[in-house]
Design an enzyme around this catalytic site. Structure first.
Site, short mmCIF file in Angstrom:
data_model
loop_
_atom_site.label_atom_id
_atom_site.label_comp_id
_atom_site.label_asym_id
_atom_site.label_seq_id
_atom_site.Cartn_x
_atom_site.Cartn_y
_atom_site.Cartn_z
N MET A 40 23.81 3.33 47.25
CA MET A 40 24.03 1.96 46.81
C MET A 40 22.72 1.50 46.18
O MET A 40 21.64 1.72 46.74
CB MET A 40 24.40 1.08 48.01
N THR A 46 15.16 15.48 27.37
CA THR A 46 15.54 14.14 26.90
C THR A 46 14.25 13.33 26.68
O THR A 46 13.41 13.25 27.57
CB THR A 46 16.47 13.44 27.91
N GLU A 47 14.14 12.76 25.50
CA GLU A 47 12.93 12.02 25.15
C GLU A 47 13.24 10.54 24.89
O GLU A 47 12.76 9.95 23.92
CB GLU A 47 12.27 12.67 23.92
N GLY A 56 15.42 10.94 21.31
CA GLY A 56 16.53 11.89 21.24
C GLY A 56 16.36 13.05 22.21
O GLY A 56 15.64 12.93 23.20
N THR A 66 19.11 1.94 33.53
CA THR A 66 19.43 2.70 34.75
C THR A 66 20.76 3.44 34.54
O THR A 66 21.75 2.83 34.15
CB THR A 66 19.57 1.75 35.96
N GLY A 116 20.52 8.43 31.84
CA GLY A 116 20.38 9.87 31.99
C GLY A 116 21.62 10.47 32.65
O GLY A 116 22.07 11.57 32.28
N ASP A 117 22.16 9.77 33.62
CA ASP A 117 23.36 10.28 34.31
C ASP A 117 24.55 10.32 33.35
O ASP A 117 25.34 11.27 33.35
CB ASP A 117 23.69 9.39 35.52
#
Ligand code: RIB
EC number: 2.7.1.15
Length: 298
Positions: A17, A215-216, A220, A243, A246-247
């Site tokens: 959570m 990943t930058e 890109g 947030t 990336g996921d």
């Protein structure tokens, strides 16, 4: 909606959570600042990737743990609302669910993760779900669970010929065997510097053609395609909350690869999904549906 076959995605990882404070700035050590808002929203890298993959049209099974507290119930309900199978998300007795303590300030986030029940995603626990892993088109894993568990899952995947997408976040050292077992590795620049300490990024990319994807952020995604280093550019948007971007990227990449798209097309699809995800608050708040990504791409 595309005509691609529905991808079977298994996610092994954390369920947490997110306790999110927005503030004009971060406090220094020993300092108190007045914040603007506080919200509790579902998160955890594993859970985020499972929800993102399901919204993008995949059949998703989550392998993880929650506590036997009210946060665990909320996390399970959230999975169900997002059509993620929770057969292998078992509550741990007398333990709290994982939490992530997030500060959104000055245009970026800072996060402290307390794994709690996520530490119970043990080797034994995943072995019990090995059949699910073996029957998946692709497996996604991150590093908010014990390193030994990641190693066991990587072995199951290699033995079964199932591609493993290792998102090595948060940063920690990784055994060479695990790196070898992963079909794709997706660090950000900081994570890459920890994993490939002592060699340059270019050298690391050349050592892992078409499978190390760095990943930058807004620049890109960089990889070595066997002939040259290339960067697949991202899509510019006004970010509200990064947030979970990336996921979303990792989940979308997994879905597209499992559907048989080329690596370059899969990265482009994932970049588009990630760019949409940052336009709303919360790790999962802006995660797009398949139709939204396809509309944006067209
Ligand atoms: O990747 C974003 C996630 O990392 C957040 O949802 C938070 O749970 C942290 O673990």
């Amino acid at each position: 909606m595309t005509n691609a076959k529905q991808a079977k995605v298994c996610v092994v990882g954390s369920c947490s959570m997110d306790l999110v404070v927005t503030s004009p700035r971060r406090p220094g050590a020993g300092e108190t600042v007045m914040g603007d808002s506080f919200k509790t929203v579902p998160g955890g890298k594993g859970a985020n990737q499972a929800v993102a993959a399901a919204r993008l049209g995949a059949e998703v099974v989550m392998i993880g743990r929650v506590g036997d507290d009210h946060l665990g119930e909320t996390i399970l309900n959230n999975f169900k609302e997002n059509h993620v199978s929770v057969t292998h998300v078992k509550p741990v007795t007398d333990m709290e669910s994982g939490t992530a303590h997030i500060t959104l300030a000055e245009g970026d986030n800072s996060i402290i993760v307390v794994p709690a029940a996520n530490n119970e995603v043990t080797s034994d626990y995943v072995e019990q779900a090995a059949e699910i892993i073996r029957s998946s088109d692709i497996v996604l894993i991150q590093q908010e669970i014990p390193a030994e568990t990641v190693a066991v899952v990587s072995r199951i995947c290699v033995e079964a010929g199932v591609p493993l997408l290792l998102n090595p976040a948060p940063a920690r050292k990784i055994d060479a065997e695990v790196l070898q077992h992963a079909a794709y590795i997706t660090p950000n620049e900081h994570e890459a510097s920890v994993i490939f300490e002592g060699i340059s990024l270019s050298e690391a990319l050349r050592n892992h053609p078409n499978r190390l994807l760095v990943t930058e952020g807004s620049n890109g995604v960089r990889y070595y395609n066997g002939e040259e280093e290339c960067v697949v550019p991202t899509f510019k948007v006004d970010a509200v909350d990064t947030t979970g971007a990336g996921d979303t990227f990792n989940a979308a990449l997994a879905v597209a690869l499992a559907e048989g798209q080329s690596l370059a097309d899969s990265i482009r699809f994932a970049n588009r999904a990630a760019s949409l995800s940052v336009t709303k608050f919360g790790a999962q708040g802006g995660m797009p549906t398949r139709a939204e990504v396809e509309a944006a791409l067209s």
